[in-house]
Write a protein that holds these residues in place. Structure first.
Motif, mmCIF file in Angstrom:
data_model
loop_
_atom_site.group_PDB
_atom_site.id
_atom_site.type_symbol
_atom_site.label_atom_id
_atom_site.label_comp_id
_atom_site.label_asym_id
_atom_site.label_seq_id
_atom_site.Cartn_x
_atom_site.Cartn_y
_atom_site.Cartn_z
ATOM 1 N N VAL A 34 0.759 -1.303 -0.103
ATOM 2 C CA VAL A 34 0.087 -0.013 0.058
ATOM 3 C C VAL A 34 1.050 1.352 0.016
ATOM 4 O O VAL A 34 1.964 1.037 0.768
ATOM 5 N N PRO A 35 0.435 2.261 -0.652
ATOM 6 C CA PRO A 35 1.090 3.483 -0.423
ATOM 7 C C PRO A 35 1.431 3.819 0.689
ATOM 8 O O PRO A 35 0.509 3.828 1.704
ATOM 9 N N THR A 51 -9.285 -10.763 15.453
ATOM 10 C CA THR A 51 -9.246 -11.991 14.877
ATOM 11 C C THR A 51 -7.926 -12.751 15.189
ATOM 12 O O THR A 51 -7.524 -13.756 14.879
ATOM 13 N N GLY A 52 -7.214 -12.118 16.078
ATOM 14 C CA GLY A 52 -5.881 -12.578 16.787
ATOM 15 C C GLY A 52 -4.825 -12.545 15.596
ATOM 16 O O GLY A 52 -3.842 -13.365 15.654
ATOM 17 N N ALA A 53 -5.062 -11.777 14.620
ATOM 18 C CA ALA A 53 -3.960 -11.716 13.575
ATOM 19 C C ALA A 53 -2.753 -11.295 14.117
ATOM 20 O O ALA A 53 -2.404 -10.165 14.650
ATOM 21 N N VAL A 54 -1.501 -11.887 13.413
ATOM 22 C CA VAL A 54 -0.177 -11.175 13.690
ATOM 23 C C VAL A 54 0.200 -10.287 12.390
ATOM 24 O O VAL A 54 0.184 -10.902 11.236
ATOM 25 N N ILE A 55 0.259 -9.130 12.680
ATOM 26 C CA ILE A 55 0.625 -8.225 11.580
ATOM 27 C C ILE A 55 1.964 -7.799 11.433
ATOM 28 O O ILE A 55 2.247 -7.168 12.681
ATOM 29 N N GLN A 56 2.728 -7.788 10.562
ATOM 30 C CA GLN A 56 4.001 -7.193 10.356
ATOM 31 C C GLN A 56 3.946 -6.199 9.030
ATOM 32 O O GLN A 56 3.369 -6.330 8.166
ATOM 33 N N LYS A 57 4.530 -4.934 9.382
ATOM 34 C CA LYS A 57 4.632 -4.104 8.436
ATOM 35 C C LYS A 57 5.970 -3.498 7.959
ATOM 36 O O LYS A 57 7.016 -3.484 9.090
ATOM 37 N N LYS A 58 6.564 -3.177 6.906
ATOM 38 C CA LYS A 58 7.879 -2.888 6.496
ATOM 39 C C LYS A 58 7.554 -1.691 5.513
ATOM 40 O O LYS A 58 7.064 -2.043 4.388
ATOM 41 N N THR A 59 8.165 -0.575 5.841
ATOM 42 C CA THR A 59 8.361 0.603 4.720
ATOM 43 C C THR A 59 9.433 0.268 3.953
ATOM 44 O O THR A 59 10.443 -0.264 4.127
ATOM 45 N N SER A 60 9.304 0.628 2.483
ATOM 46 C CA SER A 60 10.212 0.295 1.496
ATOM 47 C C SER A 60 11.335 1.453 1.791
ATOM 48 O O SER A 60 11.121 2.569 2.530
ATOM 49 N N SER A 61 12.390 0.952 1.252
ATOM 50 C CA SER A 61 13.780 1.854 1.184
ATOM 51 C C SER A 61 13.247 3.165 1.000
ATOM 52 O O SER A 61 14.110 4.165 1.742
ATOM 53 N N GLY A 62 12.508 3.625 0.168
ATOM 54 C CA GLY A 62 12.381 4.900 -0.495
ATOM 55 C C GLY A 62 11.280 5.645 0.514
ATOM 56 O O GLY A 62 10.999 6.933 0.490
ATOM 57 N N GLY A 63 10.557 4.795 1.349
ATOM 58 C CA GLY A 63 9.490 5.316 1.983
ATOM 59 C C GLY A 63 8.032 5.645 1.564
ATOM 60 O O GLY A 63 7.291 5.970 2.087
ATOM 61 N N LYS A 64 7.900 5.017 0.377
ATOM 62 C CA LYS A 64 6.909 5.401 -0.695
ATOM 63 C C LYS A 64 5.909 4.212 -0.470
ATOM 64 O O LYS A 64 4.606 4.517 -0.650
#
Length: 96
Positions: A34-35, A51-64
């Motif tokens: 996602v942007p 829901t008991g979901a495990v959520i991981q987020k990672k921003t791209s190297s450019g941050g976009k």
């Protein structure tokens, strides 16, 4: 916009593959790109509240862009597809 017939064919194929390859209920890993926008990331997360979901987020190297990986136990292929359809209403989200 994609042709509704193509979208339905995609979901039918996904349902068939999930039924054949997995016994349900089962853990399922969703991946989205996602942007980078806190509201859009939050909207994705909201679809998995309680829901008991495990959520991981990672921003791209450019941050976009931000990748969001969500592992959650799902009851059936239909439940998996319902989540994909709900997320597809969020503008700019790419489902992997």
């Amino acid at each position: 916009m994609k042709d509704p017939k193509d979208v339905e064919a995609f979901y039918k194929r996904l349902r068939d593959e999930l039924e054949e390859s997995t016994s349900w209920p089962s853990p399922y890993l969703y991946k989205f790109i996602v942007p980078t926008d806190a509201d859009k990331v939050a909207a994705i997360e909201k679809n998995f509240d309680n829901t008991g979901a495990v959520i991981q987020k990672k921003t791209s190297s450019g941050g976009k862009y931000t990748s969001v990986s969500i592992e959650v136990n799902m009851a059936s292929p239909e439940a998996v597809i319902e989540k994909y359809k709900a997320i597809s209403t969020i503008e700019g989200v790419i489902s992997l």
